[in-house]
Design a protein around this motif. Structure first.
Motif, PDB file in Angstrom:
ATOM      1  N   THR A 141       0.838  -1.203   0.000  1.00 13.15           N
ATOM      2  CA  THR A 141       0.000   0.000   0.000  1.00 13.15           C
ATOM      3  C   THR A 141       0.867   1.244   0.000  1.00 13.15           C
ATOM      4  O   THR A 141       0.616   2.188  -0.764  1.00 13.15           O
ATOM      5  N   ARG A 142       1.893   1.245   0.823  1.00  8.02           N
ATOM      6  CA  ARG A 142       2.785   2.404   0.908  1.00  8.02           C
ATOM      7  C   ARG A 142       3.441   2.692  -0.444  1.00  8.02           C
ATOM      8  O   ARG A 142       3.444   3.837  -0.912  1.00  8.02           O
ATOM      9  N   THR A 143       3.953   1.658  -1.078  1.00  9.70           N
ATOM     10  CA  THR A 143       4.638   1.873  -2.360  1.00  9.70           C
ATOM     11  C   THR A 143       3.643   2.223  -3.471  1.00  9.70           C
ATOM     12  O   THR A 143       3.947   3.046  -4.331  1.00  9.70           O
ATOM     13  N   LEU A 151       4.576   6.485  -1.159  1.00 12.09           N
ATOM     14  CA  LEU A 151       4.920   7.043   0.144  1.00 12.09           C
ATOM     15  C   LEU A 151       6.168   6.356   0.689  1.00 12.09           C
ATOM     16  O   LEU A 151       6.408   5.188   0.418  1.00 12.09           O
ATOM     17  N   THR A 152       6.928   7.090   1.456  1.00 16.33           N
ATOM     18  CA  THR A 152       8.102   6.529   2.114  1.00 16.33           C
ATOM     19  C   THR A 152       7.717   6.057   3.518  1.00 16.33           C
ATOM     20  O   THR A 152       6.632   6.399   4.018  1.00 16.33           O
ATOM     21  N   GLN A 153       8.607   5.331   4.143  1.00 11.52           N
ATOM     22  CA  GLN A 153       8.365   4.947   5.532  1.00 11.52           C
ATOM     23  C   GLN A 153       8.275   6.197   6.405  1.00 11.52           C
ATOM     24  O   GLN A 153       7.486   6.236   7.351  1.00 11.52           O
ATOM     25  N   ILE A 175       7.616   1.594  11.510  1.00 13.11           N
ATOM     26  CA  ILE A 175       7.079   1.211  10.200  1.00 13.11           C
ATOM     27  C   ILE A 175       7.890   0.053   9.636  1.00 13.11           C
ATOM     28  O   ILE A 175       7.325  -0.921   9.112  1.00 13.11           O
ATOM     29  N   SER A 176       9.185   0.137   9.766  1.00 13.18           N
ATOM     30  CA  SER A 176      10.055  -0.948   9.289  1.00 13.18           C
ATOM     31  C   SER A 176       9.716  -2.259  10.000  1.00 13.18           C
ATOM     32  O   SER A 176       9.607  -3.309   9.361  1.00 13.18           O
ATOM     33  N   HIS A 177       9.516  -2.194  11.304  1.00 14.10           N
ATOM     34  CA  HIS A 177       9.150  -3.404  12.065  1.00 14.10           C
ATOM     35  C   HIS A 177       7.793  -3.948  11.623  1.00 14.10           C
ATOM     36  O   HIS A 177       7.613  -5.164  11.533  1.00 14.10           O
ATOM     37  N   TYR A 178       6.835  -3.061  11.345  1.00 20.24           N
ATOM     38  CA  TYR A 178       5.523  -3.510  10.872  1.00 20.24           C
ATOM     39  C   TYR A 178       5.658  -4.204   9.522  1.00 20.24           C
ATOM     40  O   TYR A 178       5.085  -5.269   9.302  1.00 20.24           O
ATOM     41  N   GLU A 179       6.419  -3.587   8.623  1.00 21.99           N
ATOM     42  CA  GLU A 179       6.552  -4.144   7.275  1.00 21.99           C
ATOM     43  C   GLU A 179       7.304  -5.469   7.257  1.00 21.99           C
ATOM     44  O   GLU A 179       7.075  -6.301   6.384  1.00 21.99           O
ATOM     45  N   LYS A 180       8.191  -5.670   8.199  1.00 27.43           N
ATOM     46  CA  LYS A 180       8.933  -6.935   8.284  1.00 27.43           C
ATOM     47  C   LYS A 180       8.184  -7.969   9.129  1.00 27.43           C
ATOM     48  O   LYS A 180       8.687  -9.067   9.337  1.00 27.43           O
TER      49      LYS A 180
END
Length: 152
Positions: A11-13, A17-19, A33-38
């Motif tokens: 969704t972000r990409t 949008l960036t993190q 955000i990085s932790h959510y995405e991983k």
């Protein structure tokens, strides 16, 4: 969609949008955000609601549960009072008492009572489970929409 982090990243990409952009929308750190995405952490439902509100799309759409971007007459934020009524309605639909519903969600009976009282929002993982197993719209559960079931 079983991979919440992957859905969030897609969704972000898609919205270019960036993190950092997402972190500002949610008023949290970029590392979160990085932790959510991983999939290190599960994104709280309140943060999903903030993102959905900002992008004017449904949480169900963000999580790839439906192709419907937004529901008619959708509301902003989480309505705890409406959510509590809807959790009660789900229990009734499934013919579950608090103990059975707690077992279904793998949580405590006291959490179920708190959801039914609208003390705090339901956990994202529980909402996703109800969406995947019973087709309940996450947006409906938390009071953002009046569309009860997901239309795949």
């Amino acid at each position: 969609m079983n991979n919440i982090g992957e859905a969030l990243r897609e969704t972000r990409t898609y919205y270019d949008l960036t993190q950092d952009d997402i972190a500002k929308i949610m008023n949290i750190s970029k590392s979160s955000i990085s932790h959510y995405e991983k999939n290190d952490w599960i994104i709280p439902i309140k943060n999903l609601a903030l993102l959905a509100d900002h992008l004017n799309i449904s949480i169900d759409y963000i999580l790839k549960l439906t192709k419907v971007k937004n529901y008619d007459n959708s509301r902003k934020g989480i309505d705890l009072s409406l959510m509590s009524k809807r959790v009660c309605e789900i229990c009734s639909d499934l013919n579950y008492n608090n103990v059975q519903f707690a077992k279904y969600l793998n949580t405590s009976e006291s959490n179920i009572r708190n959801y039914k009282k609208g003390i705090y929002p339901i956990l994202t993982a529980f909402a996703v489970q109800m969406a995947l197993k019973n087709r309940y719209s996450i947006d409906w559960i938390i009071g953002k929409s009046d569309i009860k079931f997901i239309n795949y």
